[in-house]
Design a protein around this motif. Structure first.
Motif, short mmCIF file in Angstrom:
data_model
loop_
_atom_site.label_atom_id
_atom_site.label_comp_id
_atom_site.label_asym_id
_atom_site.label_seq_id
_atom_site.Cartn_x
_atom_site.Cartn_y
_atom_site.Cartn_z
N ASP A 122 13.02 64.38 7.87
CA ASP A 122 12.09 63.27 7.64
C ASP A 122 11.41 63.34 6.27
O ASP A 122 11.72 62.56 5.37
N LYS B 137 8.31 59.14 0.04
CA LYS B 137 6.88 59.02 0.34
C LYS B 137 6.21 60.34 -0.02
O LYS B 137 6.62 61.40 0.46
N LYS C 257 18.15 58.25 8.07
CA LYS C 257 16.99 57.96 7.24
C LYS C 257 17.43 57.52 5.84
O LYS C 257 16.84 56.60 5.25
N GLU D 174 9.01 50.01 2.65
CA GLU D 174 8.58 49.62 4.00
C GLU D 174 8.15 48.16 4.09
O GLU D 174 7.09 47.83 4.60
N ARG E 113 12.09 49.94 7.38
CA ARG E 113 11.58 51.33 7.34
C ARG E 113 10.55 51.59 8.44
O ARG E 113 10.39 52.72 8.89
N LEU F 219 11.36 53.66 11.56
CA LEU F 219 11.29 55.13 11.58
C LEU F 219 10.02 55.59 12.30
O LEU F 219 9.87 56.77 12.58
#
Ligand code: GLY
Length: 348
Positions: free
Chosen positions: A126, A132, A213, A223, A227, A230
């Protein structure tokens, strides 16, 4: 060794395999290595031998490193070491350390190159992929950050051998989630006895979970849509973490949260996927929860980042690999919470 490509405006590769930490090469001449204080020392020594960093910066363990104070200290050390604009920051460790290192890379000199070397299952599946980066505020998690994709991610599967069994199982929650939202073949493979450090299907299962991912962030880095899928299981998970003052770990919370999301999905007319989420909880054996009420948890769910001015939204599943985002009436949330409590009480 497997290589997964992440596309988009700044494409990069994610390599998954054994012995990667001792074979690192980057084009930048000057690098800063950032790792948490509780990292097994041999990992930092191996990276130092292969990369010869200009400076090594040790930061506090786990989320204690994701503060503005720690970030400020890291930025000062980058400046003191004269890391130039064409230098690089290398983040080695779990998701918290790589999130902090990535944000240091994003903000120092308005952005320098960043490489990620995750050493936990959760970090590999992740945190390390998708760009991010950020730190927490006293007011909440990840409230300050930037999208700053890495130049490359190296997932050295040898590092997983040092993880306590409970930490490995915790991290498997995100891989299982990728099975539920996108690649159902992962469901059986994650629960297989061969999905363990040194196991025969570790590398392929891990790579396929990362590929889910990678595909999502290739199509939707910032996002705007997909996204958000997730975040399946994460609305209750983040609430459980917050309401317990982070006594519940993220992966355990996601295990619990996926079962709640499966109950909501069924209540909203979707297929019954609770046998899958219960099978995962049985395999994961998350640490038990303290007694909780819906009224104590709901205000934290209402603060979820998918909430908008009209209320909180959940990622639910019509069926396996068919996620969607929707508002859920409060009576449905409350009813499913009761069912969830009974089920996870039985699972504890
Ligand atoms: N961990 C969720 C995301 O990267 O979007």
């Amino acid at each position: 060794m497997r290589r997964i490509e992440v596309g988009g405006a700044q494409p990069y590769g994610v390599e998954v395999g054994e012995g990667l930490l001792s074979r690192l090469q980057v084009p930048q001449g000057q690098t800063a290595l950032i790792h948490p204080a509780d990292l097994p020392p041999q990992f930092a020594e191996t990276v130092q031998a292969s990369l010869c960093p200009t400076v090594t910066i040790e930061v506090p363990a786990r989320d204690d490193c994701k503060t503005l104070e720690v970030l400020s200290g890291v930025l000062s050390k980058l400046a003191a070491a004269n890391i130039p604009r064409d230098g690089a920051v290398v983040g080695l460790g779990g998701g918290a350390a790589t999130d902090l290192a990535g944000f240091a890379a994003a903000s120092y000199l308005r952005g320098v190159a960043f490489y990620t070397l995750p050493t936990t299952l959760l970090g590999m599946v992740d945190a390390a992929v998708g760009g991010k980066t950020g730190v927490n505020l006293p007011e909440g998690k990840n409230l300050v950050g930037a999208f700053h994709p890495p130049q490359a991610v190296w997932c050295d599967t040898d590092t997983l051998a040092t993880l306590p069994d409970a930490v490995f199982r915790e991290g498997a929650a995100e891989a299982y989630k990728h099975g539920l939202i996108s690649d159902p073949s992962l469901l059986e493979r994650v629960l297989s006895p061969q999905f363990r450090p040194g196991g025969a299907n570790l590398e392929d299962t891990l790579a396929d979970a990362i590929a889910v991912k990678a595909g999502v962030v290739t199509r939707d880095l910032t996002e705007q849509g997909e996204r958000a899928y997730l975040n399946f299981g994460h609305t209750l998970a983040h609430a459980l973490e917050a309401v317990t003052g982070h006594a519940v770990t993220h992966g355990d919370a996601v295990g619990y949260g996926m079962h709640y999301a499966a109950l909501l999905s069924r209540a909203m007319g979707g297929a019954d996927l609770t046998p899958h989420t219960l099978a995962f909880l049985k395999w994961q054996q998350p640490r038990p929860l303290p007694p909780l009420t819906f009224d104590a948890v709901m205000p934290y769910m209402a603060r979820d980042k998918k909430a908008d001015s009209q209320g909180v939204r959940f990622v639910l599943l019509c069926d396996l690999a068919q996620p969607y985002l929707t508002r859920v009436p409060e009576d449905v949330l409350r009813g499913a919470f009761g069912e969830w409590q009974t089920a996870v009480g039985d699972a504890d």
